[in-house]
Write an enzyme that holds these catalytic residues in place. Structure first.
Site, mmCIF file in Angstrom:
data_model
loop_
_atom_site.group_PDB
_atom_site.id
_atom_site.type_symbol
_atom_site.label_atom_id
_atom_site.label_comp_id
_atom_site.label_asym_id
_atom_site.label_seq_id
_atom_site.Cartn_x
_atom_site.Cartn_y
_atom_site.Cartn_z
ATOM 1 N N GLU A 193 15.375 -16.018 9.512
ATOM 2 C CA GLU A 193 15.048 -17.401 8.628
ATOM 3 C C GLU A 193 13.199 -16.153 8.399
ATOM 4 O OE1 GLU A 193 14.018 -20.308 12.206
ATOM 5 O OE2 GLU A 193 15.993 -21.110 11.170
ATOM 6 N N GLU A 387 22.966 -20.881 10.714
ATOM 7 C CA GLU A 387 22.584 -22.245 12.194
ATOM 8 C C GLU A 387 22.944 -23.742 11.624
ATOM 9 O OE1 GLU A 387 19.109 -21.434 13.349
ATOM 10 O OE2 GLU A 387 19.334 -19.248 13.735
#
Ligand code: BG6
Length: 489
Positions: A193, A387
């Site tokens: 991320e 994810e």
């Protein structure tokens, strides 16, 4: 004409985790403290303060955490004790039929301070054992090099990623593990991320706000150094492991304009681009032109060394991966509207058409199809859903079993949208559910925010037997994998 919604034959079904939320054993076999090892959980503190540290850490909090006499509870030091349960846990993943397992290597097991010249052999040996166990079960490891867990020393003594020296420390770590695991790991991700630096600079780039009065400068300088480090790590990985595939990883929270007013459309476009320029740099190899205007507006002057742009251009990633949990809306006049509740710290305006999780995250399966199409249109590179998951309060029934039909529903609806994206022509090669086994929440450090197909007997303050129990969703996901995504009944 019909368009096939079937997943490719070798599709990588699996689950995703991170060392700092899972392993525990923070002081075993020479491990050093990571940036995440200093997050506390205090059940008596008001709930609305539970995200405060995630948004920004202070010196006083770090200093207290470094004091062995501290009486606070630090959940990420305990994880769910995967360090001592990995054989049992991987056997359970294998029972579900996992084709792959996304995990991170704790940088602090290999270089406890981050600036040593020699790696810690006991840390390297631990991951040999983990990778060998995965191989034994025919599970492909997908490894993140950095998942919110840089060595704490690089934060406290070097002031984090705005310091260019961190590139060298990261590359030393990366090349050490590439060489060590060259016959064991093919899929790598450089930074988890990477675009979340705007929301939580401490855990993303190791910036403690008090050290960096020019916070925007520090964030984007840190990100620039991560881009260079990522490109150089990609180069090194390809040299050391010729058949390797290296990916970037962004958080993709789809944004919708709150209304069709052109001002809302523009505000939405601006917000989405600020998020996507990170993968633009990593996948296309250059900063988009508009970022110059954005940096000027923020008062940011990137310090680049000669050759940086060329490095970014020469070594883009092979694939693009992302996390997808939710969507939200954007308005040019947010002050007049109801904001989303509990949506991490990313903000946004509530979408009246969507339900939300126990933690206020707005659930939007159709947004996943949009995300896949947008990213594929933009990059034309293979995609990997790194994810996707539902954090919920799970209450075992009188037999001690968790009947998590809500998790099954969430998963089914998201898989259906991946099928649609595949029929749209998107090249998608893997999906890893976050997280297949209950572990510590990244943002709130709670254990009770559970995502797993496997329940772990541990509460928010670390009490419990750590016993692993299959939830109802365990058998459901097993059936999905066995049918390669065809049986969603
Ligand atoms: C992602 C992170 O943002 O979301 C994971 O990469 C994290 O580390 C996941 O666990 C879910 O967030 P949370 O805060 O519910 O654990």
């Amino acid at each position: 004409m019909t368009f096939s919604k079937s997943f490719p034959d070798n599709f990588l079904w699996g689950g995703a985790t991170a060392a700092n939320q899972l392993e525990g054993a923070h002081d075993v076999d020479g491990k050093g403290l990571s940036a995440s090892d200093v997050f506390i959980f205090d059940i008596n503190a008001p709930k609305e303060t539970w995200l405060d540290q995630w948004a920004g850490m202070t010196h006083a909090q770090v200093a207290e955490a470094q004091n062995p006499a501290s009486k606070k509870y630090y959940p990420k030091r305990k994880g769910n004790d995967f360090y001592h349960h990995y054989e049992e846990d991987i056997a359970l993943f294998a029972e579900m039929g996992f084709k792959c397992f996304r995990m991170s290597i704790a940088w602090t097991r290999i270089f406890p301070r981050g600036d040593e010249s020699e790696p810690n052999e006991a840390g390297l040996a631990f991951y040999d054992r983990v990778f060998d166990t995965l191989r034994k079960h025919n599970i492909e490891p997908v490894v993140s090099l950095s998942h919110y867990e840089m060595p704490l020393t690089l934060v406290t003594e070097y002031n984090g990623w705005p310091n260019r020296k961190i590139i060298d420390f990261y590359l030393q770590f990366a090349t050490t593990v590439f060489k060590r695991y060259r016959n064991k790991v093919k899929y790598w991700m450089t930074f988890n991320e990477i675009n979340c630096v705007k929301h939580h600079p401490y855990v993303s780039v190791g910036v403690i706000e008090e050290n960096h009065p020019a916070l925007e400068q520090a964030k984007y300088q840190g990100a620039h150094h991560q881009f260079v480090a990522s490109a150089l790590a990609t180069k090194a990985c390809h040299e050391i492991i010729p058949e390797s595939k290296v990916g970037c990883m962004i958080s993709y929270q789809i944004l919708y304009p709150h209304t069709c007013h052109p001002d809302d459309i523009q505000a939405c476009e601006d917000a989405q681009r600020v998020s996507l320029f990170f993968s633009d740099v990593q996948a296309r190899g250059a900063y988009p032109a508009w970022t110059e205007r954005m940096f000027a507006a923020k008062g940011v002057e990137l310090q680049k060394e000669r050759g940086d742009d060329e490095i970014l251009r020469q070594y883009p990633v092979d694939f693009v991966s992302f996390s997808y949990y939710m969507s939200s809306t954007v308005s040019a006049h947010p002050e007049k509207l109801e904001g989303v509740k509990g949506n991490l710290i990313t903000g946004g305006i509530r979408n009246p058409y969507l339900p939300e999780s126990d933690w206020g995250w707005q659930i939007d399966p159709k947004g996943l199809r949009l995300a896949l199409n947008q990213l594929y249109d933009r990059y034309q590179k293979p995609l990997f859903v790194a994810e996707n998951g539902l954090g919920a309060v799970d209450v075992p029934d009188s037999n001690g079993e968790v009947q998590d039909d809500y998790r099954i529903d969430y998963l089914r609806l998201h898989i259906e949208q991946m099928q649609e994206a595949i029929a749209d022509g998107v090249n998608l090669f893997g999906y890893t559910w976050w997280g297949p086994i209950d572990m510590i929440s990244a943002s709130t450090s709670q254990m009770s925010k559970r995502y797993g197909f496997i329940h772990v007997d541990q509460d928010d303050m670390g009490n419990g037997t750590l016993k692993r129990t299959r939830k109802k969703s365990f058998g459901w996901y097993k059936k999905v994998i066995a049918s390669n995504g065809n049986d969603l009944s």
